[in-house]
Motif scaffolding. Structure first.
Motif, PDB file in Angstrom:
ATOM      1  N   ALA A 176       7.014   8.394   0.204  1.00 27.26           N
ATOM      2  CA  ALA A 176       5.981   7.779   1.035  1.00 27.26           C
ATOM      3  C   ALA A 176       4.806   8.735   1.214  1.00 27.26           C
ATOM      4  CB  ALA A 176       6.564   7.389   2.392  1.00 27.26           C
ATOM      5  N   PHE A 177       5.115  10.004   1.434  1.00 25.19           N
ATOM      6  CA  PHE A 177       4.069  11.014   1.588  1.00 25.19           C
ATOM      7  C   PHE A 177       3.239  11.110   0.313  1.00 25.19           C
ATOM      8  CE2 PHE A 177       2.600  15.342   0.838  1.00 25.19           C
ATOM      9  CZ  PHE A 177       1.897  15.632   1.999  1.00 25.19           C
ATOM     10  N   LEU A 178       3.910  11.193  -0.841  1.00 25.16           N
ATOM     11  CA  LEU A 178       3.191  11.323  -2.109  1.00 25.16           C
ATOM     12  C   LEU A 178       2.349  10.078  -2.399  1.00 25.16           C
ATOM     13  CD1 LEU A 178       5.865  13.052  -4.386  1.00 25.16           C
ATOM     14  CD2 LEU A 178       3.734  14.052  -3.504  1.00 25.16           C
ATOM     15  N   ALA A 179       2.862   8.902  -2.051  1.00 28.39           N
ATOM     16  CA  ALA A 179       2.087   7.676  -2.260  1.00 28.39           C
ATOM     17  C   ALA A 179       0.804   7.711  -1.444  1.00 28.39           C
ATOM     18  CB  ALA A 179       2.928   6.457  -1.880  1.00 28.39           C
ATOM     19  N   ALA A 180       0.896   8.156  -0.196  1.00 26.71           N
ATOM     20  CA  ALA A 180      -0.292   8.252   0.655  1.00 26.71           C
ATOM     21  C   ALA A 180      -1.292   9.246   0.093  1.00 26.71           C
ATOM     22  CB  ALA A 180       0.114   8.663   2.073  1.00 26.71           C
ATOM     23  N   VAL A 181      -0.794  10.365  -0.422  1.00 30.00           N
ATOM     24  CA  VAL A 181      -1.684  11.397  -0.957  1.00 30.00           C
ATOM     25  C   VAL A 181      -2.328  10.944  -2.269  1.00 30.00           C
ATOM     26  CG1 VAL A 181      -1.804  13.776  -1.786  1.00 30.00           C
ATOM     27  CG2 VAL A 181      -0.414  13.236   0.208  1.00 30.00           C
ATOM     28  N   ILE A 182      -1.574  10.249  -3.097  1.00 28.50           N
ATOM     29  CA  ILE A 182      -2.143   9.713  -4.343  1.00 28.50           C
ATOM     30  C   ILE A 182      -3.278   8.743  -4.030  1.00 28.50           C
ATOM     31  CG2 ILE A 182      -1.666   8.168  -6.297  1.00 28.50           C
ATOM     32  CD1 ILE A 182       1.165   9.469  -6.382  1.00 28.50           C
ATOM     33  N   ILE A 183      -3.052   7.841  -3.085  1.00 34.20           N
ATOM     34  CA  ILE A 183      -4.093   6.880  -2.694  1.00 34.20           C
ATOM     35  C   ILE A 183      -5.303   7.611  -2.121  1.00 34.20           C
ATOM     36  CG2 ILE A 183      -4.658   5.020  -1.083  1.00 34.20           C
ATOM     37  CD1 ILE A 183      -1.685   4.138  -1.360  1.00 34.20           C
ATOM     38  N   GLY A 184      -5.052   8.576  -1.255  1.00 36.90           N
ATOM     39  CA  GLY A 184      -6.157   9.338  -0.672  1.00 36.90           C
ATOM     40  C   GLY A 184      -6.958  10.102  -1.716  1.00 36.90           C
TER      41      GLY A 184
END
Length: 204
Positions: A176-184
């Motif tokens: 979930a953290f990596l998904a948020a960072v990829i989107i950001g």
């Protein structure tokens, strides 16, 4: 370039990011570590490897199906590269794994919205670094933007993949953290070129 070649180019970029993670984790000074991390992006740009954060912003300039596919294959290759070589680093240098674990714990403690915002600003800096390298044939942007994102506490999705691999931290929260960072990172990387298009005479 076929899909396999594009993915392998991403794997090679992932390997260089792991080298950047290693030197950062091994550095006694955060300032020295931030500067030496530049070896990763400098090598990637000079060798022409495929880094997600270095490519995604340019979709604002050209966004064909093949361009989008190339960015996604870069992301896949980056993930594979950081996972494989980060695991290798964890086995070879357990002390770095311990430090990476502490770093990852701090990352996972922050709210996902905060991670996304931090990633957004990192994406802006990564686009700027690569755009300066491409258009001005200068590495100055790399040597300024990379330390800037590290010292500011911004989040870089591929570097974070590397730290999690070195730490051996894998969970639903990690994904979930990596998904948020990829989107950001993607949103940040697209911002400057999209604003540039709006400000160009042809858009008026």
């Amino acid at each position: 370039m076929n899909r396999l070649s594009q993915t392998v180019q991403g794997v090679m970029a992932g390997l260089l990011i792991i080298l950047g993670c290693a030197v950062y984790l091994a550095s006694a000074s955060v300032y020295a570590g931030a500067l030496l991390f530049c070896v990763a992006l400098l090598g990637i740009c000079m060798m022409g490897y495929a880094l997600f954060t270095g490519k995604v912003g340019f979709l604002a300039e050209r966004c064909t199906r093949s361009d989008v596919e190339a960015v996604l294959l870069a992301l896949l290759g980056n993930a594979l590269g950081t996972l494989c070589f980060g695991t290798l680093l964890r086995l070879g240098l357990p002390a770095l794994s311990q430090r990476a674990s502490e770093l990852c714990a701090a990352k996972l403690a922050q709210p996902l919205t905060q991670a996304l915002i931090r990633a957004f600003f990192c994406g802006v800096l990564m686009y700027l670094a690569v755009a300066i390298f491409r258009t001005k044939a200068s590495a100055l942007g790399i040597f300024l933007c990379v330390p800037a994102f590290i010292l500011s506490g911004f989040e870089h999705s591929i570097a974070d993949m590397g730290y999690f691999a070195v730490a051996g931290v894998f969970s639903g929260r990690t994904l979930a953290f990596l998904a948020a960072v990829i989107i950001g990172n993607a949103l940040g990387g697209l911002t400057l070129p999209l604003l540039a298009r709006l400000s160009s005479p042809s858009s008026r």
